[in-house]
Design an enzyme around this catalytic site. Structure first.
Site, PDB file in Angstrom:
ATOM      1  N   ASP A  60       0.842  -1.195   0.000  1.00 54.08           N
ATOM      2  CA  ASP A  60       0.000   0.000   0.000  1.00 54.08           C
ATOM      3  C   ASP A  60       0.882   1.251   0.000  1.00 54.08           C
ATOM      4  OD1 ASP A  60      -3.230   0.511   0.963  1.00 54.08           O
ATOM      5  OD2 ASP A  60      -1.833   2.206   1.056  1.00 54.08           O
ATOM      6  N   ILE A  61       0.484   2.249  -0.778  1.00 51.77           N
ATOM      7  CA  ILE A  61       1.282   3.466  -0.898  1.00 51.77           C
ATOM      8  C   ILE A  61       1.224   4.318   0.381  1.00 51.77           C
ATOM      9  CG2 ILE A  61      -0.478   5.031  -1.870  1.00 51.77           C
ATOM     10  CD1 ILE A  61       1.624   5.762  -4.038  1.00 51.77           C
ATOM     11  N   ASN A 119     -13.023  -3.335   2.212  1.00 50.86           N
ATOM     12  CA  ASN A 119     -13.970  -2.228   2.319  1.00 50.86           C
ATOM     13  C   ASN A 119     -14.862  -2.241   1.076  1.00 50.86           C
ATOM     14  OD1 ASN A 119     -12.805  -1.209   4.733  1.00 50.86           O
ATOM     15  ND2 ASN A 119     -11.160  -0.286   3.537  1.00 50.86           N
ATOM     16  N   GLY A 138     -15.712   3.072   3.477  1.00 56.95           N
ATOM     17  CA  GLY A 138     -14.453   3.777   3.210  1.00 56.95           C
ATOM     18  C   GLY A 138     -13.697   3.277   1.995  1.00 56.95           C
ATOM     19  N   GLN A 139     -14.399   2.567   1.093  1.00 57.65           N
ATOM     20  CA  GLN A 139     -13.705   2.118  -0.127  1.00 57.65           C
ATOM     21  C   GLN A 139     -13.363   3.324  -0.996  1.00 57.65           C
ATOM     22  OE1 GLN A 139     -15.851  -0.667  -2.637  1.00 57.65           O
ATOM     23  NE2 GLN A 139     -14.036  -1.086  -3.897  1.00 57.65           N
ATOM     24  N   HIS A 190     -10.143  -5.476  -3.507  1.00 59.93           N
ATOM     25  CA  HIS A 190      -8.832  -5.795  -2.949  1.00 59.93           C
ATOM     26  C   HIS A 190      -8.984  -6.159  -1.479  1.00 59.93           C
ATOM     27  CE1 HIS A 190      -9.591  -1.463  -2.669  1.00 59.93           C
ATOM     28  NE2 HIS A 190      -8.934  -1.479  -1.516  1.00 59.93           N
ATOM     29  N   HIS A 236      -7.106  -5.967   2.034  1.00 59.89           N
ATOM     30  CA  HIS A 236      -5.989  -5.392   2.793  1.00 59.89           C
ATOM     31  C   HIS A 236      -5.435  -6.478   3.711  1.00 59.89           C
ATOM     32  CE1 HIS A 236      -6.956  -0.977   2.190  1.00 59.89           C
ATOM     33  NE2 HIS A 236      -8.123  -1.515   1.884  1.00 59.89           N
TER      34      HIS A 236
HETATM   35  P1  5GP Z   1      -9.777   1.225   0.049  1.00 62.61           P
HETATM   36  O1  5GP Z   1      -9.908   2.549   0.735  1.00 62.61           O
HETATM   37  O2  5GP Z   1     -10.416   1.271  -1.322  1.00 62.61           O
HETATM   38  O3  5GP Z   1     -10.219   0.063   0.863  1.00 62.61           O
HETATM   39  O4  5GP Z   1      -8.222   0.986  -0.149  1.00 62.61           O
HETATM   40  C1  5GP Z   1      -7.486   1.581  -1.158  1.00 62.61           C
HETATM   41  C2  5GP Z   1      -6.042   1.521  -0.737  1.00 62.61           C
HETATM   42  O5  5GP Z   1      -5.237   1.724  -1.873  1.00 62.61           O
HETATM   43  C3  5GP Z   1      -5.650   2.613   0.279  1.00 62.61           C
HETATM   44  O6  5GP Z   1      -5.118   2.011   1.441  1.00 62.61           O
HETATM   45  C4  5GP Z   1      -4.626   3.458  -0.476  1.00 62.61           C
HETATM   46  O7  5GP Z   1      -3.570   3.917   0.341  1.00 62.61           O
HETATM   47  C5  5GP Z   1      -4.135   2.510  -1.557  1.00 62.61           C
HETATM   48  N1  5GP Z   1      -3.746   3.158  -2.793  1.00 62.61           N
HETATM   49  C6  5GP Z   1      -4.428   4.114  -3.476  1.00 62.61           C
HETATM   50  N2  5GP Z   1      -3.785   4.458  -4.598  1.00 62.61           N
HETATM   51  C7  5GP Z   1      -2.661   3.688  -4.632  1.00 62.61           C
HETATM   52  C8  5GP Z   1      -1.561   3.601  -5.557  1.00 62.61           C
HETATM   53  O8  5GP Z   1      -1.490   4.280  -6.569  1.00 62.61           O
HETATM   54  N3  5GP Z   1      -0.589   2.692  -5.263  1.00 62.61           N
HETATM   55  C9  5GP Z   1      -0.629   1.905  -4.140  1.00 62.61           C
HETATM   56  N4  5GP Z   1       0.379   1.053  -3.958  1.00 62.61           N
HETATM   57  N5  5GP Z   1      -1.633   1.968  -3.252  1.00 62.61           N
HETATM   58  C10 5GP Z   1      -2.631   2.857  -3.485  1.00 62.61           C
END
Ligand code: 5GP
Ligand code: ZN
Length: 114
Positions: free
Chosen positions: A30-31, A87, A93-94, A100, A102
């Site tokens: 994760d970034i 999520n 909070g998606q 994906h 986590h």
């Molecule tokens: P969500 O909020 O949809 O459950 O999770 C999305 C996740 O993707 C977040 O934890 C966010 O930090 C990560 N993320 C978003 N954009 C990027 C990216 O460009 N590269 C990487 N490696 N992670 C990302």
């Protein structure tokens, strides 16, 4: 139509630290990590969320969790514990609409998650 950010990462059009890949699944770091270990395990297939998964996707969903567990074991997280999270939708909070899992580990997590 514009490709989602995770599809771009999967197709190597966008950089990311890829920690695992096979014919169906890719996992990245994760970034913005929320724990010492924070991985994202995703199908190559663009499913926006669990809402779009159907019975035919059941083996793929199972494999996502099998890969998540494999990566957690590789990082010696299994005895202390770790968290897997999906999520789904805005109230959860998606923020990226490509399914994906986590994988979070390396610290204590609280419950309820808030
Ligand atoms: P969500 O909020 O949809 O459950 O999770 C999305 C996740 O993707 C977040 O934890 C966010 O930090 C990560 N993320 C978003 N954009 C990027 C990216 O460009 N590269 C990487 N490696 N992670 C990302
Ligand atoms: Zn996608």
């Amino acid at each position: 139509m514009n490709k989602c950010i995770f599809c771009k990462i999967i197709e190597r059009q966008q950089p990311a630290k890829i920690v695992y890949e096979d014919e169906e699944i890719v996992a990245i770091e994760d970034i913005r990590p929320q724990a010492p270990v924070h991985l994202l395990v995703m199908p190559r297939k663009h499913l926006p969320s669990l809402n779009e998964a159907d019975g035919a996707d059941a083996p793929l969903l199972g494999r996502l969790f099998a890969v998540a567990a494999h990566l957690a074991r590789e990082r010696q997280l299994e005895s202390r514990g770790y968290r897997t999270v999906i999520n789904n939708g805005p109230w959860a909070g998606q923020t990226v609409n490509h399914l994906h899992v986590h994988v979070l580990g390396g610290r204590v997590f609280h419950w309820p998650p808030g």
